[in-house]
Each structure stands twice: as structure tokens, then as C-alpha cells.
Design a protein around this motif. Structure first.
Motif, mmCIF file in Angstrom:
data_model
loop_
_atom_site.group_PDB
_atom_site.id
_atom_site.type_symbol
_atom_site.label_atom_id
_atom_site.label_comp_id
_atom_site.label_asym_id
_atom_site.label_seq_id
_atom_site.Cartn_x
_atom_site.Cartn_y
_atom_site.Cartn_z
ATOM 1 N N ASN A 9 24.991 -15.759 9.078
ATOM 2 C CA ASN A 9 24.600 -14.712 8.014
ATOM 3 C C ASN A 9 23.625 -13.631 8.755
ATOM 4 N N VAL A 10 23.821 -12.131 8.289
ATOM 5 C CA VAL A 10 22.829 -11.752 8.957
ATOM 6 C C VAL A 10 22.026 -10.521 7.820
ATOM 7 N N CYS A 11 20.826 -10.645 6.999
ATOM 8 C CA CYS A 11 20.569 -9.791 6.245
ATOM 9 C C CYS A 11 19.409 -9.037 6.210
ATOM 10 N N VAL A 12 18.839 -7.993 5.755
ATOM 11 C CA VAL A 12 17.830 -7.037 6.523
ATOM 12 C C VAL A 12 17.744 -6.199 4.516
ATOM 13 N N GLY A 13 16.457 -6.999 4.004
ATOM 14 C CA GLY A 13 16.086 -6.274 2.741
ATOM 15 C C GLY A 13 16.093 -6.533 1.685
ATOM 16 N N TYR A 14 15.211 -6.320 0.701
ATOM 17 C CA TYR A 14 14.337 -7.153 -0.277
ATOM 18 C C TYR A 14 15.630 -7.616 -1.221
ATOM 19 N N GLY A 15 16.232 -8.985 -1.071
ATOM 20 C CA GLY A 15 16.951 -9.466 -2.126
ATOM 21 C C GLY A 15 18.743 -9.579 -1.377
ATOM 22 N N SER A 16 18.405 -9.328 -0.440
ATOM 23 C CA SER A 16 19.825 -9.407 -0.335
ATOM 24 C C SER A 16 20.328 -10.920 0.702
ATOM 25 N N LEU A 17 21.553 -11.114 0.096
ATOM 26 C CA LEU A 17 22.240 -12.293 0.269
ATOM 27 C C LEU A 17 21.307 -13.340 -1.156
ATOM 28 N N GLY A 18 20.363 -12.149 -1.790
ATOM 29 C CA GLY A 18 19.691 -13.357 -2.484
ATOM 30 C C GLY A 18 19.827 -14.667 -3.151
ATOM 31 N N ALA A 19 21.423 -14.399 -3.221
ATOM 32 C CA ALA A 19 22.176 -15.806 -4.849
ATOM 33 C C ALA A 19 22.885 -16.869 -3.554
ATOM 34 N N ASN A 20 22.580 -16.012 -2.639
ATOM 35 C CA ASN A 20 23.655 -16.494 -1.696
ATOM 36 C C ASN A 20 23.703 -18.778 -1.396
ATOM 37 N N THR A 21 24.424 -19.581 -1.989
ATOM 38 C CA THR A 21 24.483 -20.658 -1.377
ATOM 39 C C THR A 21 24.657 -21.162 0.141
ATOM 40 N N THR A 22 26.398 -20.762 0.114
ATOM 41 C CA THR A 22 27.446 -21.011 0.997
ATOM 42 C C THR A 22 28.450 -19.964 1.407
ATOM 43 N N GLY A 23 28.121 -19.241 1.442
ATOM 44 C CA GLY A 23 28.648 -18.392 2.300
ATOM 45 C C GLY A 23 28.576 -17.692 3.286
ATOM 46 N N ALA A 24 29.152 -17.674 4.221
ATOM 47 C CA ALA A 24 28.973 -17.700 5.698
ATOM 48 C C ALA A 24 29.275 -16.291 6.345
ATOM 49 N N THR A 25 29.129 -16.005 7.426
ATOM 50 C CA THR A 25 29.648 -14.692 8.049
ATOM 51 C C THR A 25 28.948 -13.600 7.275
ATOM 52 N N ASN A 26 28.239 -13.186 6.791
ATOM 53 C CA ASN A 26 27.861 -11.965 5.898
ATOM 54 C C ASN A 26 27.234 -11.077 6.769
ATOM 55 N N VAL A 27 27.403 -9.839 6.896
ATOM 56 C CA VAL A 27 26.175 -9.187 7.102
ATOM 57 C C VAL A 27 25.908 -8.032 6.114
ATOM 58 N N VAL A 28 24.864 -7.609 6.143
ATOM 59 C CA VAL A 28 24.072 -7.154 5.146
ATOM 60 C C VAL A 28 22.952 -6.551 5.248
ATOM 61 N N VAL A 29 22.721 -4.958 4.989
ATOM 62 C CA VAL A 29 21.217 -4.433 5.241
ATOM 63 C C VAL A 29 21.153 -3.259 3.913
ATOM 64 N N GLY A 30 19.977 -3.870 3.494
ATOM 65 C CA GLY A 30 20.201 -2.514 2.183
ATOM 66 C C GLY A 30 19.595 -3.557 1.149
ATOM 67 N N LYS A 31 18.548 -2.924 -0.133
ATOM 68 C CA LYS A 31 18.467 -3.498 -0.881
ATOM 69 C C LYS A 31 19.293 -3.543 -1.597
ATOM 70 N N GLU A 32 18.907 -5.597 -2.073
ATOM 71 C CA GLU A 32 19.406 -6.318 -3.516
ATOM 72 C C GLU A 32 21.022 -6.071 -2.963
#
Length: 124
Positions: free
Chosen positions: A17-40
Motif C-alpha cells: 500500500n502507498v498512502c500520503v495524507g492524514y488518516g489515509s488507510l487509517g483502518a486498513n488491516t489486510t487490504g493490499a495494493t491500494n494507492v491513496v493521496v489526500g486527507k482521510e
């Protein structure tokens, strides 16, 4: 890899996973290969994989797999809908479970919606 506090905070076995931003993917436990940019972005997602979200609170709620949301609050209410593409501020914001939708919103408040099964279909 994540940049910012509370990002990928609950992760257990999710990977790539790649994430940039406050709280991004905050609850993720097993999710994979997500790309997120931005708050929450993908904030409450726990297990969904292969999503791309760019923009504050894009794909905020738990998501189905293979969604692409670009724009602030794009697909914000999506819960189990999968393989959706939403481009523009609040694009498909009310969608919760629909599958295979493409939505584009522009600055003139015009929008276009297409069922993706029809895209590129053989006309014969």
C-alpha cells in the motif's frame, strides 16, 4: 509506505500500500495494493484491495475492490461497490454498492455517466 500521522495505523498483513495524507488507510488491516493521496482517503477501509483514491476523503468509507476515485469526496459513500471510476469533486458521492460505473464531473457542473460494460463493447 505511508507519509503522515494516523496513516495505515491499524495495518496487520496488508502489503504494497502507498498512502500520503492524514488518516489515509487509517483502518486498513489486510487490504493490499491500494494507492491513496489526500486527507482521510480510504479512511474506513479494512480489507479491500487494488483501489486508487486521490483527493480529500475520496473513497472515505469501506470500499469494494478495483475502484478509482479522483477528486475531493469522489465515491465518498461507497461501501461495497467495485470497479467504479469517479473523476471530479464529489463524483459518485452517493454511490454505495453499484458496480462498474464511470462518472466524470467538470467545472461547468455537467456530468457524464456510463455503464462500463458498454465501453469498448463489440457492436456486432
Amino acid at each position: 509506505m505511508c507519509i503522515r500521522e494516523w496513516a495505515l495505523d491499524a495495518n496487520t498483513t496488508g502489503h504494497s500500500n502507498v498512502c500520503v495524507g492524514y488518516g489515509s488507510l487509517g483502518a486498513n488491516t489486510t487490504g493490499a495494493t491500494n494507492v491513496v493521496v489526500g486527507k482521510e482517503t480510504l479512511f474506513t477501509n479494512t480489507t479491500a484491495s487494488d483501489n486508487t483514491a486521490v483527493g480529500n476523503q475520496a473513497l472515505y468509507y469501506k470500499a469494494g475492490a478495483n475502484n478509482t476515485a479522483v477528486g475531493s469526496a469522489a465515491l465518498v459513500a461507497n461501501t461495497t461497490g467495485a470497479s467504479n471510476v469517479a473523476v471530479g469533486k464529489s463524483a459518485l458521492a452517493a454511490n454505495t454498492t453499484a458496480l462498474d460505473l464511470v462518472y466524470k464531473s467538470d467545472n461547468n457542473s455537467q456530468s457524464e455517466m456510463t455503464i462500463s460494460g458498454a465501453i469498448g463493447a463489440d457492436p456486432s
